[in-house]
Scaffold this motif. Structure first.
Motif, PDB file in Angstrom:
ATOM      1  N   VAL A  36       0.757  -1.335  -0.001  1.00  0.00           N
ATOM      2  CA  VAL A  36      -0.039  -0.041   0.085  1.00  0.00           C
ATOM      3  C   VAL A  36       0.846   1.287  -0.086  1.00  0.00           C
ATOM      4  N   VAL A  37       1.896   1.167   0.811  1.00  0.00           N
ATOM      5  CA  VAL A  37       2.666   2.843   1.006  1.00  0.00           C
ATOM      6  C   VAL A  37       3.825   2.529   0.306  1.00  0.00           C
ATOM      7  N   LYS A  38       4.161   1.450  -0.019  1.00  0.00           N
ATOM      8  CA  LYS A  38       5.817   1.285  -0.902  1.00  0.00           C
ATOM      9  C   LYS A  38       5.819   2.383  -2.164  1.00  0.00           C
ATOM     10  N   VAL A  39       5.868   3.425  -2.191  1.00  0.00           N
ATOM     11  CA  VAL A  39       6.220   4.257  -3.343  1.00  0.00           C
ATOM     12  C   VAL A  39       7.279   4.700  -3.290  1.00  0.00           C
ATOM     13  N   ASP A  40       8.105   4.478  -4.530  1.00  0.00           N
ATOM     14  CA  ASP A  40       9.268   5.001  -4.843  1.00  0.00           C
ATOM     15  C   ASP A  40       9.296   6.085  -6.119  1.00  0.00           C
ATOM     16  N   PHE A  41      10.418   6.634  -6.206  1.00  0.00           N
ATOM     17  CA  PHE A  41      10.467   7.814  -7.276  1.00  0.00           C
ATOM     18  C   PHE A  41      10.090   7.060  -8.515  1.00  0.00           C
ATOM     19  N   GLU A  42      10.655   5.938  -8.907  1.00  0.00           N
ATOM     20  CA  GLU A  42      10.109   5.115 -10.372  1.00  0.00           C
ATOM     21  C   GLU A  42       8.869   4.803 -10.309  1.00  0.00           C
ATOM     22  N   ASP A  43       8.049   4.560  -9.320  1.00  0.00           N
ATOM     23  CA  ASP A  43       6.790   4.284  -9.183  1.00  0.00           C
ATOM     24  C   ASP A  43       5.892   5.609  -9.697  1.00  0.00           C
ATOM     25  N   VAL A  44       6.335   6.763  -9.414  1.00  0.00           N
ATOM     26  CA  VAL A  44       5.833   8.074  -9.706  1.00  0.00           C
ATOM     27  C   VAL A  44       5.954   8.728 -10.998  1.00  0.00           C
ATOM     28  N   ILE A  45       7.308   8.792 -10.942  1.00  0.00           N
ATOM     29  CA  ILE A  45       7.823   9.494 -12.101  1.00  0.00           C
ATOM     30  C   ILE A  45       8.709   8.750 -13.093  1.00  0.00           C
ATOM     31  N   ALA A  46       8.346   8.730 -14.521  1.00  0.00           N
ATOM     32  CA  ALA A  46       9.349   7.997 -15.357  1.00  0.00           C
ATOM     33  C   ALA A  46       9.137   8.633 -16.615  1.00  0.00           C
ATOM     34  N   GLU A  47      10.390   8.685 -17.347  1.00  0.00           N
ATOM     35  CA  GLU A  47      10.429   9.407 -18.709  1.00  0.00           C
ATOM     36  C   GLU A  47      10.549   8.181 -19.666  1.00  0.00           C
ATOM     37  N   PRO A  48       9.744   8.289 -20.781  1.00  0.00           N
ATOM     38  CA  PRO A  48      10.013   7.285 -21.620  1.00  0.00           C
ATOM     39  C   PRO A  48      10.961   7.349 -22.564  1.00  0.00           C
ATOM     40  N   VAL A  49      11.401   6.516 -23.404  1.00  0.00           N
ATOM     41  CA  VAL A  49      12.342   6.795 -24.432  1.00  0.00           C
ATOM     42  C   VAL A  49      12.170   7.828 -25.236  1.00  0.00           C
ATOM     43  N   GLY A  50      13.269   8.779 -25.428  1.00  0.00           N
ATOM     44  CA  GLY A  50      12.995   9.679 -26.428  1.00  0.00           C
ATOM     45  C   GLY A  50      12.584  11.301 -25.921  1.00  0.00           C
ATOM     46  N   SER A  53      15.018  14.346 -19.615  1.00  0.00           N
ATOM     47  CA  SER A  53      15.275  15.704 -19.393  1.00  0.00           C
ATOM     48  C   SER A  53      16.821  15.601 -19.195  1.00  0.00           C
ATOM     49  N   PHE A  54      17.316  16.737 -18.579  1.00  0.00           N
ATOM     50  CA  PHE A  54      18.874  16.699 -18.300  1.00  0.00           C
ATOM     51  C   PHE A  54      19.016  15.645 -17.345  1.00  0.00           C
ATOM     52  N   ASP A  55      20.299  14.898 -17.190  1.00  0.00           N
ATOM     53  CA  ASP A  55      20.872  14.229 -16.260  1.00  0.00           C
ATOM     54  C   ASP A  55      20.786  15.011 -14.817  1.00  0.00           C
ATOM     55  N   GLY A  56      21.277  16.149 -14.896  1.00  0.00           N
ATOM     56  CA  GLY A  56      21.201  16.848 -13.687  1.00  0.00           C
ATOM     57  C   GLY A  56      19.960  17.123 -13.127  1.00  0.00           C
ATOM     58  N   VAL A  57      18.976  17.328 -13.846  1.00  0.00           N
ATOM     59  CA  VAL A  57      17.563  17.627 -13.287  1.00  0.00           C
ATOM     60  C   VAL A  57      16.966  16.508 -12.998  1.00  0.00           C
ATOM     61  N   TRP A  58      17.186  15.130 -13.468  1.00  0.00           N
ATOM     62  CA  TRP A  58      16.677  13.989 -13.277  1.00  0.00           C
ATOM     63  C   TRP A  58      17.199  13.351 -11.922  1.00  0.00           C
TER      64      TRP A  58
END
Length: 151
Positions: A36-50, A53-58
């Motif tokens: 229920v509560v196990k939410v990581d960055f990858e579960d919320v924000i993901a950038e598809p191929v193409g 954003s900049f690596d520093g921003v990510w």
């Protein structure tokens, strides 16, 4: 002497239930919040191929998300954890009290009363319905059904 020893053990066991040590490493031993509560960055924000954003921003976004989630949870639990623990403790104590002192006695009382009614009902069924259905079964027992196929 043996009675005093067993009574002392019983008091120690009762005391241990309220003063037992808690596990500070595994804080969810029954896994009630496993998915229920196990939410990581990858579960919320993901950038598809193409659409990267900049690596520093990510990297900064990842660090900001993780740190803010961690400290926000800690701050909220520090401010609201103890008051909510009191509320939940009171609520579950109230539920336990109602269950022990109201619900179970009502159910037991109902079962005692319904037992008398069920005996009377059973007696009426056996007295009036059983002979009727036995007579109907004897009348219908000689009925034979045959299926023929006519051409």
């Amino acid at each position: 002497m043996a009675e005093e020893h067993s009574e002392l053990e019983e008091r120690i066991i009762i005391k241990d239930q309220h003063t037992k040590e808690i596990d500070l490493v595994n804080r969810d031993p029954k896994h009630i919040n496993e998915d229920v509560v196990k939410v990581d960055f990858e579960d919320v924000i993901a950038e598809p191929v193409g659409t990267y954003s900049f690596d520093g921003v990510w990297k900064t976004s990842y660090t900001t998300f993780t740190v803010s989630k961690y400290w926000c949870y800690r701050l909220l639990s520090a401010v609201l954890g103890i008051p909510l623990a009191v509320v939940w403790g009171f609520l579950f104590a109230l539920i336990s009290f109602c269950h022990i002192w109201a619900v179970v006695p009502c159910i037991k009382s109902y079962l005692i009363e319904i037992q008398c009614v069920s005996r009377i009902y059973s007696l009426c069924i056996h007295t009036f319905c059983d002979p009727l259905f036995e007579a109907l079964s004897k009348i219908c027992s000689n009925i034979r059904v045959a299926i023929r196929k006519e051409i």
